[in-house]
Design a protein around this motif. Structure first.
Motif, PDB file in Angstrom:
ATOM      1  N   LYS A   1      55.787  33.884  84.237  1.00  0.00           N
ATOM      2  CA  LYS A   1      54.523  34.489  83.811  1.00  0.00           C
ATOM      3  C   LYS A   1      54.110  35.613  84.751  1.00  0.00           C
ATOM      4  O   LYS A   1      54.452  35.620  85.942  1.00  0.00           O
ATOM      5  CB  LYS A   1      53.422  33.429  83.724  1.00  0.00           C
ATOM      6  N   GLY A   2      53.383  36.553  84.202  1.00  0.00           N
ATOM      7  CA  GLY A   2      52.889  37.685  84.967  1.00  0.00           C
ATOM      8  C   GLY A   2      51.554  37.359  85.618  1.00  0.00           C
ATOM      9  O   GLY A   2      51.200  36.188  85.801  1.00  0.00           O
ATOM     10  N   PRO A   3      50.772  38.388  85.954  1.00  0.00           N
ATOM     11  CA  PRO A   3      49.493  38.161  86.625  1.00  0.00           C
ATOM     12  C   PRO A   3      48.464  37.513  85.710  1.00  0.00           C
ATOM     13  O   PRO A   3      48.533  37.641  84.485  1.00  0.00           O
ATOM     14  CB  PRO A   3      49.045  39.579  87.029  1.00  0.00           C
TER      15      PRO A   3
ATOM     16  N   TRP B   1      47.179  33.885  80.697  1.00  0.00           N
ATOM     17  CA  TRP B   1      48.439  34.562  80.977  1.00  0.00           C
ATOM     18  C   TRP B   1      49.095  34.948  79.664  1.00  0.00           C
ATOM     19  O   TRP B   1      48.901  34.278  78.637  1.00  0.00           O
ATOM     20  CB  TRP B   1      49.386  33.625  81.761  1.00  0.00           C
TER      21      TRP B   1
ATOM     22  N   GLN C   1      55.913  35.546  77.696  1.00  0.00           N
ATOM     23  CA  GLN C   1      56.817  36.326  76.852  1.00  0.00           C
ATOM     24  C   GLN C   1      58.227  35.754  76.860  1.00  0.00           C
ATOM     25  O   GLN C   1      58.682  35.212  77.858  1.00  0.00           O
ATOM     26  CB  GLN C   1      56.890  37.762  77.353  1.00  0.00           C
TER      27      GLN C   1
ATOM     28  N   GLN D   1      49.335  49.037  85.477  1.00  0.00           N
ATOM     29  CA  GLN D   1      50.641  49.665  85.236  1.00  0.00           C
ATOM     30  C   GLN D   1      50.834  49.958  83.744  1.00  0.00           C
ATOM     31  O   GLN D   1      51.367  51.003  83.363  1.00  0.00           O
ATOM     32  CB  GLN D   1      51.767  48.750  85.738  1.00  0.00           C
ATOM     33  N   THR D   2      50.381  49.036  82.904  1.00  0.00           N
ATOM     34  CA  THR D   2      50.496  49.218  81.458  1.00  0.00           C
ATOM     35  C   THR D   2      49.622  50.381  80.989  1.00  0.00           C
ATOM     36  O   THR D   2      50.030  51.185  80.147  1.00  0.00           O
ATOM     37  CB  THR D   2      50.087  47.915  80.738  1.00  0.00           C
TER      38      THR D   2
ATOM     39  N   GLY E   1      44.987  43.753  86.325  1.00  0.00           N
ATOM     40  CA  GLY E   1      46.332  43.237  86.095  1.00  0.00           C
ATOM     41  C   GLY E   1      47.136  44.079  85.126  1.00  0.00           C
ATOM     42  O   GLY E   1      48.356  43.954  85.046  1.00  0.00           O
TER      43      GLY E   1
ATOM     44  N   LYS F   1      59.798  33.732  79.865  1.00  0.00           N
ATOM     45  CA  LYS F   1      60.132  34.316  81.162  1.00  0.00           C
ATOM     46  C   LYS F   1      59.042  33.931  82.170  1.00  0.00           C
ATOM     47  O   LYS F   1      57.974  33.463  81.767  1.00  0.00           O
ATOM     48  CB  LYS F   1      60.232  35.841  81.038  1.00  0.00           C
TER      49      LYS F   1
ATOM     50  N   ASP G   1      52.663  45.685  76.649  1.00  0.00           N
ATOM     51  CA  ASP G   1      53.353  44.905  77.676  1.00  0.00           C
ATOM     52  C   ASP G   1      54.544  44.138  77.078  1.00  0.00           C
ATOM     53  O   ASP G   1      55.531  43.870  77.763  1.00  0.00           O
ATOM     54  CB  ASP G   1      52.380  43.921  78.333  1.00  0.00           C
ATOM     55  N   CYS G   2      54.426  43.785  75.799  1.00  0.00           N
ATOM     56  CA  CYS G   2      55.526  43.098  75.099  1.00  0.00           C
ATOM     57  C   CYS G   2      56.590  44.066  74.593  1.00  0.00           C
ATOM     58  O   CYS G   2      57.526  43.647  73.897  1.00  0.00           O
ATOM     59  CB  CYS G   2      54.978  42.290  73.931  1.00  0.00           C
TER      60      CYS G   2
END
Length: 366
Positions: free
Chosen positions: A347-349, A359, A362, A17-18, A14, A345, A181-182
């Motif tokens: 939630k992501g994966p 999760w 953010q 990308q980061t 997950g 916002k 990620d933040c």
């Protein structure tokens, strides 16, 4: 092996990308996302540097070779002929881990492991040990046998300077990925109102100071035939950050642990730890920054029903004191995040953490 080869940086699923963004920032220009991590092409010097500088990677695998094998006898023959001595040393024990797929005619991982171990012992004079630091990871997929060496040894979240951990600890690698990620880049203050052993704020301070995560530990690659010298061992830039970091916890023991960990990491001068409840946090002097925390979420610690009030109290304190700050909150339950009353916002994966799915919730600047 001076010819470039494939190097795989493993990360928490997950966060590929980061991790890619981190790899590119660290100068690994040919980095590409692969399921479960990031792949680069490089040399052994790149392997050493990746272990030293990559904060979000769990481990670094060197893919050193491959061959085709359609049955166990063929695997045995080709494993005996394979030039293991180019990478492995006879005086260093190794362990073999094999995974197979249904697309291969060799599907029994145990039998394949036994053949490779026998080839290493009988044809190359290697010692096999279940607790060996050097691990050979073999993947048999669609009849191709891909050989990788785990060059890290212990998981890279073990930075080498953190001894004390509390209940439900956040791994340093995951904390680093979440900070990135933040949007944290080392140039703003970070506050954790439930800091436990201090992982988030210590990682943030190290990033701000330009310190390399692997600066105080050893790695499995030092036990390989390809290892030359200690030229890779650098501390980092060690610049003085312009901002300060803050950690607090209602548990006095956690604060003692966090303070000791920060001292061992060499960043204690840049962090203020306080023994106080999350509902009593106050905005520190200076510019706004990032609040990030890993509160209890019931599945691991305590009764979940009691936690709704804890999250509500934390949310109230943040809304009252921290206008202009962003928030990152880790939890396994969307209901707990909602109880904080913070404008999260979408939630992501899902993120695997300690046997649970969590999760990272953010907000934008409040």
């Amino acid at each position: 092996m001076t010819t470039p080869f494939e190097i795989f940086m493993v990360c928490t699923p997950g966060f590929e990308q980061t991790l890619l963004a981190e790899a590119l920032e660290n100068g690994f220009a040919n980095a590409q996302i692969t399921a479960g991590g990031v792949t680069i092409t490089g040399t052994w010097e790149d392997v050493w540097r990746a272990n030293l500088v990559m904060r979000g990677a769990t481990r670094i695998l060197a893919r050193v070779g491959s061959f085709m094998a359609f049955h166990l006898a063929q695997l045995d023959k080709r494993a005996r002929k394979y030039p293991w001595g180019d990478v492995l040393r006879q005086d260093v024990p190794v362990r073999v881990e094999v995974s197979t797929s249904k697309k291969s005619k060799i599907y029994h991982a145990g039998a394949a492991t036994q053949r490779i171990e026998t080839a290493l012992k009988e044809s190359h004079g290697m010692t096999i040990a279940a607790d060996a630091q050097v691990a050979i990871k073999v993947r048999i997929d669609d009849n191709r046998v891909t050989i990788s060496v785990d060059t890290s040894g212990e998981s890279l979240h073990k930075r080498g300077h953190k001894e004390a951990v509390g209940k439900a600890p956040m791994r340093e690698t995951l904390a680093a990925l979440m900070l990135r990620d933040c949007g944290y880049d080392g140039r703003e203050p970070v506050l954790d109102p439930m800091c436990g052993s201090g992982t988030f704020v210590i990682e943030a301070a190290e990033i701000a100071c330009g310190l390399f995560p692997g600066r105080t530990r050893d790695f499995a690659f030092q036990q390989l035939a390809t290892y030359k010298d200690d030229s890779w061992r650098k501390v980092g830039e060690t610049r003085a950050p312009t901002q300060h970091f803050h950690g607090s916890d209602r548990d006095a023991g956690a604060i003692r642990m966090a303070t000791a960990n920060a001292e061992r990491a060499g960043v204690a001068d840049h962090i203020t730890f306080q023994n106080l409840s999350a509902t009593d946090i106050k905005r520190p002097e200076g510019p706004p920054g990032l609040i990030i925390c890993n509160p209890p979420y019931g599945g691991r610690i305590g009764n979940q029903n009691m936690l709704y009030g804890v999250y509500a109290g934390l949310g109230e304190a943040i809304k009252r004191e921290f206008t202009g700050w962003r928030v990152g909150m880790v939890t396994s339950e969307a209901g707990l995040a909602k109880a904080s009353g913070l404008p999260f916002k979408p939630k992501g994966p899902a993120i695997p953490h300690g046997g649970l799915k969590v999760w990272l919730f953010q907000t934008d600047a409040l």
